[in-house]
Design a protein around this motif. Sequence first.
Motif, PDB file in Angstrom:
ATOM      1  N   VAL A   7       0.991  -1.303  -0.064  1.00 34.27           N
ATOM      2  CA  VAL A   7       0.083   0.074  -0.084  1.00 34.27           C
ATOM      3  C   VAL A   7       0.847   1.277   0.053  1.00 34.27           C
ATOM      4  O   VAL A   7       0.683   2.286  -0.932  1.00 34.27           O
ATOM      5  N   ILE A   8       2.018   1.357   1.005  1.00 29.41           N
ATOM      6  CA  ILE A   8       2.577   2.528   0.883  1.00 29.41           C
ATOM      7  C   ILE A   8       3.462   2.552  -0.617  1.00 29.41           C
ATOM      8  O   ILE A   8       3.680   3.600  -1.005  1.00 29.41           O
ATOM      9  N   GLY A   9       3.913   1.702  -1.238  1.00 30.22           N
ATOM     10  CA  GLY A   9       4.424   1.773  -2.448  1.00 30.22           C
ATOM     11  C   GLY A   9       3.540   2.239  -3.551  1.00 30.22           C
ATOM     12  O   GLY A   9       3.939   3.031  -4.256  1.00 30.22           O
ATOM     13  N   PHE A  10       2.231   1.801  -3.319  1.00 32.72           N
ATOM     14  CA  PHE A  10       1.265   2.316  -4.390  1.00 32.72           C
ATOM     15  C   PHE A  10       1.102   3.625  -4.046  1.00 32.72           C
ATOM     16  O   PHE A  10       0.994   4.583  -4.933  1.00 32.72           O
ATOM     17  N   ILE A  11       0.900   4.180  -2.903  1.00 32.39           N
ATOM     18  CA  ILE A  11       0.911   5.738  -2.554  1.00 32.39           C
ATOM     19  C   ILE A  11       2.199   6.432  -3.065  1.00 32.39           C
ATOM     20  O   ILE A  11       2.209   7.503  -3.699  1.00 32.39           O
ATOM     21  N   PHE A  12       3.071   5.733  -2.950  1.00 30.22           N
ATOM     22  CA  PHE A  12       4.472   6.641  -3.389  1.00 30.22           C
ATOM     23  C   PHE A  12       4.484   6.946  -4.718  1.00 30.22           C
ATOM     24  O   PHE A  12       4.725   7.860  -5.109  1.00 30.22           O
ATOM     25  N   PHE A  13       4.117   5.945  -5.650  1.00 33.27           N
ATOM     26  CA  PHE A  13       4.206   5.919  -6.950  1.00 33.27           C
ATOM     27  C   PHE A  13       2.982   6.701  -7.464  1.00 33.27           C
ATOM     28  O   PHE A  13       3.009   7.438  -8.328  1.00 33.27           O
ATOM     29  N   HIS A  14       1.892   6.700  -6.923  1.00 33.87           N
ATOM     30  CA  HIS A  14       0.577   7.531  -7.099  1.00 33.87           C
ATOM     31  C   HIS A  14       0.857   8.974  -6.962  1.00 33.87           C
ATOM     32  O   HIS A  14       0.347   9.865  -7.592  1.00 33.87           O
ATOM     33  N   ASN A  15       1.929   9.304  -5.739  1.00 36.82           N
ATOM     34  CA  ASN A  15       2.239  10.509  -5.596  1.00 36.82           C
ATOM     35  C   ASN A  15       3.413  11.047  -6.451  1.00 36.82           C
ATOM     36  O   ASN A  15       4.180  12.075  -5.863  1.00 36.82           O
ATOM     37  N   ASN A  16       3.870  10.417  -7.563  1.00 36.78           N
ATOM     38  CA  ASN A  16       4.871  10.657  -8.318  1.00 36.78           C
ATOM     39  C   ASN A  16       6.253  11.023  -7.453  1.00 36.78           C
ATOM     40  O   ASN A  16       6.976  11.759  -7.671  1.00 36.78           O
ATOM     41  N   GLN A  17       6.276   9.931  -6.930  1.00 38.74           N
ATOM     42  CA  GLN A  17       7.557   9.311  -6.110  1.00 38.74           C
ATOM     43  C   GLN A  17       8.114  10.593  -5.141  1.00 38.74           C
ATOM     44  O   GLN A  17       9.293  11.060  -5.140  1.00 38.74           O
ATOM     45  N   ILE A  18       7.132  11.333  -4.673  1.00 40.32           N
ATOM     46  CA  ILE A  18       7.403  12.251  -3.548  1.00 40.32           C
ATOM     47  C   ILE A  18       7.756  11.762  -2.310  1.00 40.32           C
ATOM     48  O   ILE A  18       7.228  10.794  -1.982  1.00 40.32           O
ATOM     49  N   VAL A  19       8.919  12.318  -1.851  1.00 37.66           N
ATOM     50  CA  VAL A  19       9.315  11.747  -0.601  1.00 37.66           C
ATOM     51  C   VAL A  19       8.486  11.931   0.698  1.00 37.66           C
ATOM     52  O   VAL A  19       7.561  13.088   0.864  1.00 37.66           O
ATOM     53  N   LEU A  20       8.051  10.769   1.307  1.00 38.98           N
ATOM     54  CA  LEU A  20       7.228  10.784   2.362  1.00 38.98           C
ATOM     55  C   LEU A  20       7.787  10.743   3.770  1.00 38.98           C
ATOM     56  O   LEU A  20       8.864   9.994   3.818  1.00 38.98           O
ATOM     57  N   SER A  21       7.519  11.506   4.969  1.00 38.43           N
ATOM     58  CA  SER A  21       7.933  11.675   5.894  1.00 38.43           C
ATOM     59  C   SER A  21       7.016  11.552   7.001  1.00 38.43           C
ATOM     60  O   SER A  21       5.748  12.145   6.827  1.00 38.43           O
ATOM     61  N   GLU A  22       7.493  10.946   8.073  1.00 40.60           N
ATOM     62  CA  GLU A  22       6.503  10.803   9.132  1.00 40.60           C
ATOM     63  C   GLU A  22       7.050  10.968  10.449  1.00 40.60           C
ATOM     64  O   GLU A  22       8.109  10.118  10.879  1.00 40.60           O
ATOM     65  N   THR A  23       6.739  11.957  11.341  1.00 39.25           N
ATOM     66  CA  THR A  23       7.402  11.993  12.821  1.00 39.25           C
ATOM     67  C   THR A  23       6.480  11.431  13.812  1.00 39.25           C
ATOM     68  O   THR A  23       5.309  11.704  13.768  1.00 39.25           O
ATOM     69  N   LEU A  24       7.059  10.667  14.457  1.00 38.21           N
ATOM     70  CA  LEU A  24       6.515   9.990  15.555  1.00 38.21           C
ATOM     71  C   LEU A  24       6.612  10.692  17.018  1.00 38.21           C
ATOM     72  O   LEU A  24       5.773  10.830  17.544  1.00 38.21           O
ATOM     73  N   TRP A  25       7.726  11.026  17.298  1.00 36.98           N
ATOM     74  CA  TRP A  25       7.824  11.749  18.723  1.00 36.98           C
ATOM     75  C   TRP A  25       9.278  12.182  18.954  1.00 36.98           C
ATOM     76  O   TRP A  25      10.298  11.792  17.979  1.00 36.98           O
ATOM     77  N   ASN A  26       9.617  13.170  19.754  1.00 38.40           N
ATOM     78  CA  ASN A  26      10.889  13.689  20.125  1.00 38.40           C
ATOM     79  C   ASN A  26      11.541  12.442  21.133  1.00 38.40           C
ATOM     80  O   ASN A  26      10.973  12.174  21.983  1.00 38.40           O
ATOM     81  N   TRP A  27      12.779  12.294  20.534  1.00 34.01           N
ATOM     82  CA  TRP A  27      13.320  11.324  21.568  1.00 34.01           C
ATOM     83  C   TRP A  27      14.545  11.829  22.399  1.00 34.01           C
ATOM     84  O   TRP A  27      14.470  11.654  23.715  1.00 34.01           O
ATOM     85  N   ILE A  28      15.333  12.771  21.834  1.00 32.15           N
ATOM     86  CA  ILE A  28      16.051  13.674  22.615  1.00 32.15           C
ATOM     87  C   ILE A  28      16.052  15.282  22.185  1.00 32.15           C
ATOM     88  O   ILE A  28      16.097  15.301  21.222  1.00 32.15           O
ATOM     89  N   TYR A  29      15.990  15.789  23.396  1.00 31.41           N
ATOM     90  CA  TYR A  29      15.830  17.158  23.292  1.00 31.41           C
ATOM     91  C   TYR A  29      16.545  18.116  24.281  1.00 31.41           C
ATOM     92  O   TYR A  29      15.966  18.137  25.404  1.00 31.41           O
ATOM     93  N   ILE A  30      17.782  18.178  24.054  1.00 30.11           N
ATOM     94  CA  ILE A  30      18.941  18.859  24.976  1.00 30.11           C
ATOM     95  C   ILE A  30      19.257  20.437  24.148  1.00 30.11           C
ATOM     96  O   ILE A  30      20.437  20.155  23.423  1.00 30.11           O
ATOM     97  N   GLY A  31      18.897  21.255  24.620  1.00 27.49           N
ATOM     98  CA  GLY A  31      19.228  22.704  23.998  1.00 27.49           C
ATOM     99  C   GLY A  31      19.027  22.692  22.490  1.00 27.49           C
ATOM    100  O   GLY A  31      17.959  22.781  22.077  1.00 27.49           O
ATOM    101  N   ASN A  32      19.954  22.690  21.725  1.00 27.17           N
ATOM    102  CA  ASN A  32      20.032  22.723  20.179  1.00 27.17           C
ATOM    103  C   ASN A  32      20.050  21.438  19.840  1.00 27.17           C
ATOM    104  O   ASN A  32      19.811  21.073  18.565  1.00 27.17           O
TER     105      ASN A  32
END
Length: 613
Positions: free
Chosen positions: A47-72
Amino acid sequence: MNLLYLPILFPLISFVLLSFSCGRLPQNISTVIGVGSLALSAIITAVIGFIFFHNNQIVLSETLWNWIYIGNFNITINLILDGLSLTMLSVVVGVGLLIQIFSSWYMNYEEGYSRFLAYTNLFIASMIILILADNLMVMYFGWECVGICSYLLIGFYYKHPKNGKAAIKAFITTRVGDVFLIIAMFIIYYQFKTLTFLKIKEIINFHLDSNHSIYYLANVMLLIGTLGKSAQLPLQTWLADAMVGPTPVSALIHSATMVTAGVYLIARNNSLFLINPEILFFISLIGAVTIILASCSALVQNNIKRILAYSTMSQIGYMFLALGVKAWSVAIFHLMIHSFFKALLFLSAGAVIMYCNNEQNIFKMGGLRKKIPFLYFCFLIGGSALSSLPLITAGFYSKEEILYSVFTNGNAILICIGLFGTLLTAIYTFRMIFIVFHGKETNFIDQINTKGIRYYMPLISLIVLSSVIGSFIIPPLSNIFPDYHIVNNNKFIFTCISSFISILGILISVVLYLNRPQLIINITNNILGRFLYNFWSMAWGFDWLYNQLFVKPYIFIASLLHRDPINYLIKLPILFLNIINKQLLLTESGYLRWYIISIALGSLIILTCILCV
């Protein structure tokens, strides 16, 4: 639509369920959980592959959560899908599913069946984390999880001490490379203030400064980090010993996971390596030398799984060869094709071993082509693909592209090594096939009592993918790597030459192991032949060398530290407490009069202390 985490989630859930069941679940339920979770991952991947090709191979990104956050310093659990990660995801999930289906038949009556399914699913989930990660930190997490799972699976038969030693050897050897990978991450973050792949690439393309020495160091550390997982010189010694694990584990490690991680890491960080072309040449050189070392060792091995293990080393060497000449897409294409025919060969070898009462010595097999013709056909297709037999196998097209890329690069030494490796590959592959299936017939009781879809379906699928049909699967890598144009001048002539070399290797194997077997005996009986046979069978002496340079000095230093005076000082309080404990134990006599006197004396002492104060 957030779907990228699901191919990771399903195997992880099955790992938790199978682990907490502690083997109490019925085997059918364990199979449904173990195999079904990977089947769901495969469906989601489609399904992911179909969506990827259907969207003309636009890079897909998905943020789940912050793992480490110390200053910068901010590290997020972020998943990314582009053409490269989709290719790797498809290979890992697809081939992993086929191996798991075969495992449900192969391991069905083994002790610890649910434990095996749990480990393999965790292995695959870890590999998916590695390939979907959008930054080095998250990728390193998957990288380390892969190493832990390999340790668990290689030492699966833990009751045999040699299996535990092989697992420890694999774990420690790959850890050596991992230390350098950590150093590379420190250097990269110091220089770029980020560990995200796309941001690093953007900085290199538009804001690169002239400080090339720091990039050189980072690339060297990255390269050494890849050598352990991909079993390349000088960290290649663990792979052959890892064959003590179950055969489906070997198929998984050698085809879809573990050894391909290093190739993926270099390909993913191609923009970094392009800064220092000399490092790229060094990558090719390491691959070329590993091809020769592994191929020569495979020529003299008696164990069917070790032959296939050395063939994996040499094929990964071809991928390094392609990476070094900037043929990034070609390297990934061969990685994909190699996963098909190597999984086919290992699974077929597992079935042959089971048929032969768990015998793995090829010289104790023989004449099996009439008894198990289907496995003979599997070996012919897989071995032909490994030997890059022209036109009819997928391995021919992928390896041909690698060799031609090296040829157009203009390095005569590398192309000669590549062609010579092709000759050796054909010889040792068909040596194995001829001895096992055409040798003197042996009487084995057929241990393969029940065969069904779990046996035939994975093997038939891999046969199709290893044939010429597999070469039509073109990875979507056009937007991932820099343009690398190959001039097609003299390509037909070069293809004919390389094809002739592959066929020549098969013919040499026919002469040596079918028509005139006495000839090979005469070759190995002279002084030079015996020396090379022993030297190559000992893997060129690397194990002996490392034992002398690292293992024995480490044990000596550990023995000195064991007698360290500081240790005795640390043990003094323990000794004092033990003496007091023994004295107090004497007071527990069991006599009532003794306890009454003790209470009276104690009360008198307390009263005296109070009056004195």
